[in-house]
Design an enzyme around this catalytic site. Structure first.
Site, short mmCIF file in Angstrom:
data_model
loop_
_atom_site.label_atom_id
_atom_site.label_comp_id
_atom_site.label_asym_id
_atom_site.label_seq_id
_atom_site.Cartn_x
_atom_site.Cartn_y
_atom_site.Cartn_z
N TYR A 130 0.82 -1.21 0.00
CA TYR A 130 0.00 0.00 0.00
C TYR A 130 0.86 1.27 0.00
CZ TYR A 130 -4.70 -1.95 0.76
OH TYR A 130 -5.90 -2.57 0.61
N ASP A 141 -12.03 -9.05 4.84
CA ASP A 141 -13.34 -9.03 4.18
C ASP A 141 -13.94 -10.44 4.17
OD1 ASP A 141 -13.16 -6.31 3.47
OD2 ASP A 141 -14.04 -6.67 1.50
N ASP A 168 -6.17 -6.98 4.17
CA ASP A 168 -7.34 -6.34 3.57
C ASP A 168 -8.28 -7.42 3.03
OD1 ASP A 168 -8.99 -4.30 2.42
OD2 ASP A 168 -8.05 -4.71 0.47
N LYS A 180 3.14 -15.29 1.69
CA LYS A 180 3.26 -16.02 0.42
C LYS A 180 4.74 -16.34 0.24
CE LYS A 180 1.55 -17.71 -3.41
NZ LYS A 180 0.65 -18.88 -3.44
N ASP A 225 -3.09 -18.16 0.11
CA ASP A 225 -4.14 -18.87 -0.66
C ASP A 225 -4.78 -19.96 0.19
OD1 ASP A 225 -1.68 -20.17 -0.75
OD2 ASP A 225 -1.87 -20.82 -2.83
C1 IPM Z 1 -10.33 -1.15 4.10
C2 IPM Z 1 -10.63 -0.57 2.74
C3 IPM Z 1 -9.47 0.32 2.34
C4 IPM Z 1 -8.22 -0.52 2.32
C5 IPM Z 1 -9.66 1.06 0.99
C6 IPM Z 1 -10.94 1.84 0.96
C7 IPM Z 1 -8.49 1.92 0.65
O1 IPM Z 1 -10.86 -1.57 1.81
O2 IPM Z 1 -10.22 -0.39 5.07
O3 IPM Z 1 -10.21 -2.38 4.20
O4 IPM Z 1 -7.95 -1.22 1.33
O5 IPM Z 1 -7.49 -0.50 3.31
MN MN Z 2 -10.87 -3.59 2.65
#
Ligand code: IPM
Ligand code: MN
Length: 358
Positions: free
Chosen positions: A143, A252, A248, A192, A224
């Protein structure tokens, strides 16, 4: 009476409505438990771009630095999608994380028992529930590495760089072990290392740090495989520690197991314990301003703020208990609706949680 000064950054899309509900709940907690909260509002993301041309105005960062904690809604939207990367709303988010030095992003994925049916995974996979903590490194890695549009062998090309300094890996690893000690004493480090040099270095460094924590069990997993293990046997995990991008993605995935990404709070802390609190979900422009958003992730982020930044454990639990009680009574927002659930709007969900604070 203690006074806490919070900078609120509502941001874009559903950000303003979910932060409004979280503040409603926090105000109720402060009344019941006897402390003061002062709010300062500032802009970040698309709204800041519209007003100032910058996704993170210097004034916003300054206000955050002068407060006890920061509460952020969400940033981004179609309107700003065609801007160059460093001018997009997301750049504001990266800049504030980096500017505040909040390298440790805690994303706890827990299933509230009344929501077991909302999880897409079968009962035999979930068992009694789920309680996994993703600890994501937040201010380094790909990032923040150099990126560029370039020309390679006469063709247009682009690159991003994933780089981790030893000290960056060490500090997040230490935190993972410390955190595991307060939980089930297990750390899974995700990388990885079968392909990436940075991952081999990550693995070596985490292993070195683990010698300081002989009582904590450590294993390593390729990303993975971790993605797969999360859906076939999520309860093997206690603390997952990983770099910025893998964290990230995996957070999710973990959040969805709990039924909805609308349930997942996060805390991002720096080395002094100062914290930025935000829901894991994004700005959801498609439902913004329609009173449909789930404010629980933001409300639960405030619960994390009380615990992590202000050491207010009872007060933090009061929020979690109020959320549980609302869910037990069958109330949900539309992202969590199943047969027989009673669907509330964002505002009404905020009211329901606030009214159950005790
Ligand atoms: C998160 C979001 C952010 C990230 C984006 C919006 C830049 O997806 O906080 O997980 O990737 O960190
Ligand atoms: Mn995210």
């Amino acid at each position: 009476m203690n006074t806490y000064k919070i900078t609120v950054l509502p941001g874009d899309g559903i950000g303003p409505e979910v932060t409004r509900q979280a503040i409603k709940v926090l105000n109720e907690v402060s009344k019941v438990y006897g402390f003061n909260v002062e709010y300062v509002y500032a802009d970040i993301g698309g709204i800041a771009i519209d007003k100032t041309g910058e996704p993170l105005p210097a004034e916003t960062l300054e206000l955050c630095r002068n407060s006890d904690a920061v509460l952020l809604g969400a940033v981004g939207g179609e309107k700003w999608d065609s801007l160059p990367l460093d001018k997009r709303p997301e750049a504001g988010l990266l800049a504030i994380r980096s500017g505040l030095g909040v390298f440790a992003n805690f994303r706890p994925a827990k299933i509230f028992p009344p929501l077991k049916n909302a999880s897409p995974l079968k009962d035999r996979v979930i068992g009694d529930g789920l309680d996994v903590l993703v600890l994501r490194e937040l201010t380094g890695g790909i990032y923040f590495g150099e990126r560029k549009r370039t020309v390679h062998m006469a063709e247009p090309a682009a690159y991003d760089t994933m780089i981790y300094k030893k000290s960056e890996i060490e500090r997040i690893a230490r935190l993972a072990f410390e955190t595991a000690r307060k939980r089930k004493n297990r750390v899974t480090s995700v990388d990885k290392a079968n392909v990436l040099e940075v991952s081999r270095f990550w693995r070596e460094t985490v292993t070195e740090v683990s010698k300081e924590y002989p009582d904590v069990e450590l294993n390593h997993m390729y990303v993975d495989n971790a993605a797969m293990q999360l859906v076939i046997n999520p309860n093997q995990f206690d603390v997952i520690v990983t770099g910025n991008m893998f964290g990230d993605i995996l957070s999710d995935e973990a959040s969805m197991i709990t039924g909805s990404i609308g349930m997942l709070p996060s805390a991002s802390l720096n080395s002094t314990g100062f914290g930025l609190y935000e829901p894991v979900h994004g700005s959801a422009p498609d439902i913004a301003g329609q009173n449909k958003a789930n404010p629980l992730a933001t409300i639960l982020s405030v619960a994390m703020m009380l615990k992590y930044s202000f050491n207010l454990e009872k007060e933090s639990e009061a929020i979690e208990n109020a959320v549980l009680s609302v869910l037990q009574d069958g109330f949900v927002t539309r992202d969590l609706a199943t047969d027989g659930s009673k669907v509330l709007g964002c505002e009404e969900m905020g009211d329901a949680v606030a009214s159950r604070i005790k």
